[in-house]
Structures are given as C-alpha cells and as structure tokens.
Design an enzyme around this catalytic site. Sequence first.
Site, mmCIF file in Angstrom:
data_model
loop_
_atom_site.group_PDB
_atom_site.id
_atom_site.type_symbol
_atom_site.label_atom_id
_atom_site.label_comp_id
_atom_site.label_asym_id
_atom_site.label_seq_id
_atom_site.Cartn_x
_atom_site.Cartn_y
_atom_site.Cartn_z
ATOM 1 N N LYS A 1 0.737 -1.243 -0.015
ATOM 2 C CA LYS A 1 0.058 0.036 0.090
ATOM 3 C C LYS A 1 0.893 1.179 -0.105
ATOM 4 C CE LYS A 1 -4.020 -1.803 -0.177
ATOM 5 N NZ LYS A 1 -5.193 -1.900 1.073
ATOM 6 N N ARG B 1 -4.323 -10.516 3.447
ATOM 7 C CA ARG B 1 -4.574 -10.895 2.089
ATOM 8 C C ARG B 1 -3.327 -9.779 1.488
ATOM 9 N NH1 ARG B 1 -6.174 -6.878 -1.841
ATOM 10 N NH2 ARG B 1 -7.693 -8.150 -3.424
#
Length: 281
Positions: free
Chosen positions: A221, A256
């Site tokens: 991210k 994830r």
Amino acid sequence: MNRIGKLHQNKLPLIMGILNATPDSFSDGGRYLDSGKAIEHAIRMAAEGADIIDIGGESTRPGALPVNAGEQLARSLPIITALRAALPDILISIDTTLADVAEAALVAGVDIINDISAGINDPAMFNIAARHRCPIVLMHMQGQPETMQDNPHYRHVVQEVCDYLTARAKCALQAGIARENILFDPGIGFGKRRQDNLDLLAHLDTLVALGYPVLLGTSRKRFMGALCDETEAQNLLGATVATTALGVDAGVKILRVHDVRENKQAAIVAYAIGVRKHETP
C-alpha cells in the site's frame, strides 16, 4: 475438514493470495489479465502456502472506474473454473461489489464473497450470501474507489470504522447471513489518510475484539511507500511483512497479500511467538 471448515477451524492465520484479473490494478495491473498466466500464478501462490486465492475482475485502486458485471465475469470466470478443477481443496474468494458477479462465481466454485462496499453498492449482495450460506467479507471504505482519496476525514477513525462494520454486520444478520459467515476488513488505504491507516494498524485488537474474524489487507500500500521513501509498490515487501506480523499478534485471521511465501513465513513465526507469549509464565 471441508474447505469452509478450514476458514473457521484453522488456528494459524490464513494467507489470501491476490489475483488481479485486471489491466489497471495499482501493483500488478495487466500481468494476469491473460487467464493462462493468471491460473499459473494462482497455482504458484498455492504452492507457496496460500490458503485462499482472491480473484477480482475490477481494480479498486484509488481513481479506478467501475467495471460492469459482464466484463468482470469475462475476466474472472475462466480463471475460477480452471482453478477449481486444478486445486479442488483451496478456498477461492471473489472480489466484487456486484451480486450478479458474486452469484455466478459461487455457482462456478467460489467459496467466499469479498465485498469492499460491505453490501452497500448492490443491496442484493446480502441475499446472495444468505442463500448460498457462504462467508462474506465486509470492508470499510469512505467514498468510492474513484474518489475515495480526494479528501478523506475522520474524527476518531478506529471507533468510526468499528461502528460502521458493526452496523453492516447487523444488516447482514437481518438478511439471514449466519454470524459465523461474517468477516471484517478495516479497509486500509480505502478512503484513509496515512495517519488513519497507522491508527487502525495500531489498534487492530480493538477491531478483533468485536468478535468477528478480521481480514487485513496492507500489501504494497502507498502509505507504507511514503513512510519508507519508496515509490515502487513491488519494493514494499519488507513493509508488508511487518504489518503481517503485527496483524497476527493482534489476532487477525486472514492476511491478504501479493507475496505469499514471505508473508506465510512471517505469519507462522509471529503466531508461534504469540503462543509462547501466552504460555510462558
């Protein structure tokens, strides 16, 4: 143990491998749009230790535009069908906010719905999950992918995310979804500022304490890139592994990730340390 039983009974945290069948995902867009390459990658992730393969035919990166149900299914169904035949025991999830996509995927062999809108984008989603008696991941997101990073704002992000997910769980229960089939995702990076992401990661135990299994998705991210002065998402493996260990320590059930082998190792070691911490006087 059947496939869904693994989701509920496995003590070790589960690793969900990301498979983006899209041309525009933020980290690997276009790499697995070809179904043959996508299936090879999924089989490789399973060999590296993935417990779940999460297949999506629509990018949810900041600024991404919606993709209609027909296109999502054209991208994902051939992969689902082939993967279910090749790996009959692995869990498969469908990353979509559309009920028509979710239902077709479930019929094709998918086990879990992963809905970043928590059932808001398509009111029929909860009915589909209830009828198929399948697990559904409810994620928190402020806004929509196209605009979610324009100007996100919170007063108390942890409490607001907890309140939102609890409210969506209540709606899911009212629609007939079994409590044990509801999972929470705090939505790291989805309509969040850097400080919001950090606050949520620092207080994952608060989300876990709500009593629903928690999925954590931090892989590659951008907020971690900003912290590490790194502009290439593929170079954020170390940062991702750090959040995996943190999540396991907080009691997160599913991680994830893009990089399965490394995060699987981090999860196993963090879990083993946590067991010792609670056993050692």
